[in-house]
Design a protein around this motif. Structure first.
Motif, PDB file in Angstrom:
ATOM      1  N   PHE A  41       6.221   1.712   1.706  1.00  0.00           N
ATOM      2  CA  PHE A  41       7.277   2.624   1.267  1.00  0.00           C
ATOM      3  C   PHE A  41       8.551   1.828   1.009  1.00  0.00           C
ATOM      4  N   ILE A  42       9.365   2.322   0.094  1.00  0.00           N
ATOM      5  CA  ILE A  42      10.753   1.884  -0.044  1.00  0.00           C
ATOM      6  C   ILE A  42      11.598   3.141  -0.183  1.00  0.00           C
ATOM      7  N   TYR A  43      12.644   3.236   0.630  1.00  0.00           N
ATOM      8  CA  TYR A  43      13.521   4.399   0.568  1.00  0.00           C
ATOM      9  C   TYR A  43      14.755   4.073  -0.258  1.00  0.00           C
ATOM     10  N   ASP A  44      14.949   4.822  -1.324  1.00  0.00           N
ATOM     11  CA  ASP A  44      16.141   4.708  -2.165  1.00  0.00           C
ATOM     12  C   ASP A  44      17.164   5.702  -1.634  1.00  0.00           C
ATOM     13  N   ASP A  45      18.053   5.224  -0.748  1.00  0.00           N
ATOM     14  CA  ASP A  45      19.002   6.140  -0.116  1.00  0.00           C
ATOM     15  C   ASP A  45      20.102   6.584  -1.073  1.00  0.00           C
ATOM     16  N   LYS A  46      20.304   5.850  -2.166  1.00  0.00           N
ATOM     17  CA  LYS A  46      21.308   6.257  -3.148  1.00  0.00           C
ATOM     18  C   LYS A  46      20.901   7.556  -3.834  1.00  0.00           C
ATOM     19  N   ASN A  47      19.616   7.641  -4.178  1.00  0.00           N
ATOM     20  CA  ASN A  47      19.100   8.813  -4.886  1.00  0.00           C
ATOM     21  C   ASN A  47      18.234   9.699  -4.003  1.00  0.00           C
ATOM     22  N   GLN A  48      18.118   9.331  -2.720  1.00  0.00           N
ATOM     23  CA  GLN A  48      17.314  10.076  -1.745  1.00  0.00           C
ATOM     24  C   GLN A  48      15.895  10.315  -2.258  1.00  0.00           C
ATOM     25  N   LYS A  49      15.250   9.191  -2.604  1.00  0.00           N
ATOM     26  CA  LYS A  49      13.871   9.253  -3.071  1.00  0.00           C
ATOM     27  C   LYS A  49      12.991   8.333  -2.231  1.00  0.00           C
ATOM     28  N   ILE A  50      11.795   8.822  -1.932  1.00  0.00           N
ATOM     29  CA  ILE A  50      10.784   8.035  -1.244  1.00  0.00           C
ATOM     30  C   ILE A  50       9.898   7.393  -2.301  1.00  0.00           C
ATOM     31  N   ASN A  51       9.749   6.075  -2.245  1.00  0.00           N
ATOM     32  CA  ASN A  51       8.878   5.351  -3.167  1.00  0.00           C
ATOM     33  C   ASN A  51       7.631   4.908  -2.413  1.00  0.00           C
ATOM     34  N   ILE A  52       6.472   5.270  -2.950  1.00  0.00           N
ATOM     35  CA  ILE A  52       5.198   4.976  -2.304  1.00  0.00           C
ATOM     36  C   ILE A  52       4.402   4.040  -3.207  1.00  0.00           C
ATOM     37  N   PHE A  53       3.939   2.928  -2.642  1.00  0.00           N
ATOM     38  CA  PHE A  53       3.190   1.946  -3.418  1.00  0.00           C
ATOM     39  C   PHE A  53       1.743   1.905  -2.928  1.00  0.00           C
ATOM     40  N   CYS A  54       0.820   1.984  -3.882  1.00  0.00           N
ATOM     41  CA  CYS A  54      -0.610   2.039  -3.580  1.00  0.00           C
ATOM     42  C   CYS A  54      -1.304   0.823  -4.189  1.00  0.00           C
ATOM     43  N   ALA A  55      -2.190   0.206  -3.420  1.00  0.00           N
ATOM     44  CA  ALA A  55      -2.817  -1.051  -3.839  1.00  0.00           C
ATOM     45  C   ALA A  55      -3.906  -0.864  -4.874  1.00  0.00           C
ATOM     46  N   GLY A  56      -4.388   0.371  -5.065  1.00  0.00           N
ATOM     47  CA  GLY A  56      -5.506   0.582  -5.975  1.00  0.00           C
ATOM     48  C   GLY A  56      -6.825   0.207  -5.322  1.00  0.00           C
ATOM     49  N   TYR A  57      -7.872   0.049  -6.141  1.00  0.00           N
ATOM     50  CA  TYR A  57      -9.207  -0.161  -5.560  1.00  0.00           C
ATOM     51  C   TYR A  57     -10.097  -0.914  -6.534  1.00  0.00           C
ATOM     52  N   ASP A  58     -10.705  -1.977  -6.019  1.00  0.00           N
ATOM     53  CA  ASP A  58     -11.709  -2.739  -6.761  1.00  0.00           C
ATOM     54  C   ASP A  58     -13.002  -2.647  -5.957  1.00  0.00           C
ATOM     55  N   ALA A  59     -13.885  -1.722  -6.338  1.00  0.00           N
ATOM     56  CA  ALA A  59     -15.042  -1.366  -5.512  1.00  0.00           C
ATOM     57  C   ALA A  59     -15.957  -2.549  -5.232  1.00  0.00           C
ATOM     58  N   ASN A  60     -16.210  -3.380  -6.228  1.00  0.00           N
ATOM     59  CA  ASN A  60     -17.141  -4.500  -6.018  1.00  0.00           C
ATOM     60  C   ASN A  60     -16.436  -5.857  -6.033  1.00  0.00           C
ATOM     61  N   PHE A  61     -15.099  -5.851  -5.963  1.00  0.00           N
ATOM     62  CA  PHE A  61     -14.306  -7.084  -5.847  1.00  0.00           C
ATOM     63  C   PHE A  61     -14.605  -8.085  -6.967  1.00  0.00           C
ATOM     64  N   ASN A  62     -14.822  -7.571  -8.180  1.00  0.00           N
ATOM     65  CA  ASN A  62     -15.139  -8.479  -9.287  1.00  0.00           C
ATOM     66  C   ASN A  62     -13.936  -8.776 -10.174  1.00  0.00           C
ATOM     67  N   GLY A  63     -12.773  -8.192  -9.841  1.00  0.00           N
ATOM     68  CA  GLY A  63     -11.572  -8.459 -10.613  1.00  0.00           C
ATOM     69  C   GLY A  63     -11.519  -7.764 -11.954  1.00  0.00           C
ATOM     70  N   THR A  64     -12.515  -6.930 -12.242  1.00  0.00           N
ATOM     71  CA  THR A  64     -12.574  -6.183 -13.501  1.00  0.00           C
ATOM     72  C   THR A  64     -12.503  -4.698 -13.196  1.00  0.00           C
ATOM     73  N   LYS A  65     -11.714  -3.961 -13.959  1.00  0.00           N
ATOM     74  CA  LYS A  65     -11.564  -2.535 -13.704  1.00  0.00           C
ATOM     75  C   LYS A  65     -12.770  -1.775 -14.239  1.00  0.00           C
ATOM     76  N   ASP A  66     -13.643  -1.355 -13.315  1.00  0.00           N
ATOM     77  CA  ASP A  66     -14.813  -0.559 -13.659  1.00  0.00           C
ATOM     78  C   ASP A  66     -14.479   0.925 -13.522  1.00  0.00           C
ATOM     79  N   ASP A  67     -15.466   1.776 -13.813  1.00  0.00           N
ATOM     80  CA  ASP A  67     -15.218   3.217 -13.852  1.00  0.00           C
ATOM     81  C   ASP A  67     -14.708   3.765 -12.519  1.00  0.00           C
ATOM     82  N   GLU A  68     -15.236   3.251 -11.405  1.00  0.00           N
ATOM     83  CA  GLU A  68     -14.851   3.789 -10.100  1.00  0.00           C
ATOM     84  C   GLU A  68     -13.598   3.127  -9.529  1.00  0.00           C
ATOM     85  N   ASP A  69     -13.038   2.167 -10.256  1.00  0.00           N
ATOM     86  CA  ASP A  69     -11.874   1.424  -9.771  1.00  0.00           C
ATOM     87  C   ASP A  69     -10.569   2.133 -10.133  1.00  0.00           C
ATOM     88  N   GLU A  70      -9.497   1.645  -9.523  1.00  0.00           N
ATOM     89  CA  GLU A  70      -8.181   2.236  -9.780  1.00  0.00           C
ATOM     90  C   GLU A  70      -7.116   1.152  -9.717  1.00  0.00           C
TER      91      GLU A  70
END
Length: 448
Positions: A41-70
């Motif tokens: 998380f990063i909190y922007d107290d100037k604008n009172q916004k919560i920033n959420i960062f998501c790592a995504g997902y590599d299902a088979n760890f192949n470095g290529t974005k497949d259908d089930e990846d994000e």
């Protein structure tokens, strides 16, 4: 009747513990859906916004974005007034942007100073405006980094050549657009932070299982930083934060927190957590309002300690949490990024919010609780616990954080635990008594 073979009784033998009326982290507000593997998380107290960062997902760890990846993603949610008629504290999160697939380092440690976020993407450092998510062009060096820290005109770049080699921390002047110093770090450097404008503290994870994690304290002498001291901190130290002049280090594989007094650069406390194996602690934040250290762990629990090392409370989460965000005013709010599903490394996609309020349902004022050991009957006796007829869960953990016994007591303030049925070995244990709102911890030692 056969007498007990235990020679050493409860550490709390006939000790009376008085609990004053207090505020608890007992008010679970809501869970919100975001991208896969929310990590920070990063909190922007100037604008009172919560920033959420998501790592995504590599299902088979192949470095290529497949259908089930994000892909990694960035979400925002506006903080609402705490008198919201629906009882909510934030608006529904919305997607700000996606990042290049596989670009997030783990753990995710971006740099932030309003209005810019800096994060390492492959072999370059990218800059974004926290208000609108717009990418900002820059002339920053092309270099891989595991963590970034920014303060005024200086950027600390933590560079890890490999998991087994010593790393480096580069000090970069954002105004002059040039390197001004290079600090030699330890193996598997994790993050560098500023302290008192003239010092840099570097956290090194070290080798897994070798208990050679360390912090290095560098002091500015003239135009360069010189190593002042190196302190061994534990096994797999993976998070660092400063509270006043106390450095709090979260150690994943030694399952503890290390507290260092930066006035004399000495360790002043080790706080053991109730975790074991791969369920260890991840990150810690500190509440100045409540004087509490709050730690996420991969056993789906957030633990809360005071500076003396006493376990005050534990919060069960819906998944395995990584990042934490604490907003202290007016009512403390704790945001928990639940990265993995319980008992797995499958990606989770939610974060939770807890608030810290007085609960009228349970009044602990003027409570005297007696917890004692009866050696002749081999019993732990609990008397006058006075939970106002609340259903209780009683657990015993060993020193590795493993649950060895659990039982429930319904509307019962006086009960016994029969150690003969458990037959625990010699050692150090924690007795946990809790209901839905509160948890108490009683350490004890058994010796035959």
């Amino acid at each position: 009747m056969k007498k007990s073979s235990y020679a050493l009784s409860f550490l709390l033998f006939f000790i009376t513990v008085a609990f004053l009326k207090a505020e608890f982290w007992n008010n679970y507000i809501d869970s919100y859906s975001v991208g896969k593997q929310p990590v920070a998380f990063i909190y922007d107290d100037k604008n009172q916004k919560i920033n959420i960062f998501c790592a995504g997902y590599d299902a088979n760890f192949n470095g290529t974005k497949d259908d089930e990846d994000e892909s990694p993603s960035w979400w925002q949610a506006s903080l609402l007034g705490q008198n919201d008629p629906d009882g909510k504290f934030i608006e529904e999160p919305y997607l700000v942007r996606e990042f290049e697939f596989g670009s997030f380092q783990f753990p995710f440690r971006p740099g932030y100073e309003y209005p810019y976020i800096y994060y390492g993407s492959f072999n370059e450092i990218e800059t974004y405006n926290i208000g609108n998510g717009e990418k900002i062009s820059n002339n920053l060096p092309k270099i891989s980094c595991v963590a970034l820290t920014v303060h005024k005109d200086l950027l600390l770049i933590s560079h890890r050549p490999s998991f087994t080699e010593p790393g480096f921390v580069y000090v970069f002047d954002l105004i002059k657009n040039q390197f001004i110093d290079t600090l030699k770090a330890g193996v598997n450097v994790q993050k560098a932070i500023f302290y008192q404008n003239n010092k840099i503290i570097v956290l090194n994870e070290g080798d897994f299982g070798a208990a050679n994690s360390s912090v290095q304290i560098f002091k500015n002498i003239g135009e360069k930083y010189q190593l002042e001291k190196t302190i061994l901190t534990g096994d797999v130290s993976n998070h660092i934060t400063i509270v006043n002049d106390i450095l709090i280090i979260t150690n994943n594989n030694s399952h503890d927190l290390t507290l260092i007094d930066l006035n004399n650069n000495e360790i002043i406390k080790k706080i053991k957590l109730l975790t074991a194996g791969f369920s260890g602690p991840r990150e810690s934040v500190y509440s100045t309002k409540l004087n509490q250290i709050i730690t996420s762990t991969y056993n789906s629990v957030v633990y809360i300690h005071n500076f003396e090392g006493d376990l005050i409370e534990s919060i069960e989460t819906e998944a395995n949490p990584e990042g934490l965000l604490l907003i202290e005013s007016p009512v403390p709010l704790l945001f928990v990024a639940n990265e993995f599903k319980k008992d797995t490394y499958e990606p989770n996609s939610s974060f939770q919010i807890f608030s810290h309020k007085t609960q009228s349902k349970v009044d602990f004022s003027n409570v005297n609780s007696e917890v004692s050991f009866n050696p002749s009957l081999n019993l732990i006796e609990i008397r006058n616990i006075n939970f106002q007829n609340e259903n209780l869960l009683v657990q015993i953990f060993n020193s590795l954080g493993e649950l060895i016994h659990q039982e429930q007591h319904l509307n019962n303030n006086e009960f016994n635990i029969d150690l003969a049925k458990i037959n625990p070995a010699n050692g150090y244990y924690f007795l946990i008594i809790k209901n839905h709102y509160k948890s108490y911890s009683f350490p004890f030692v058994l010796a035959k």
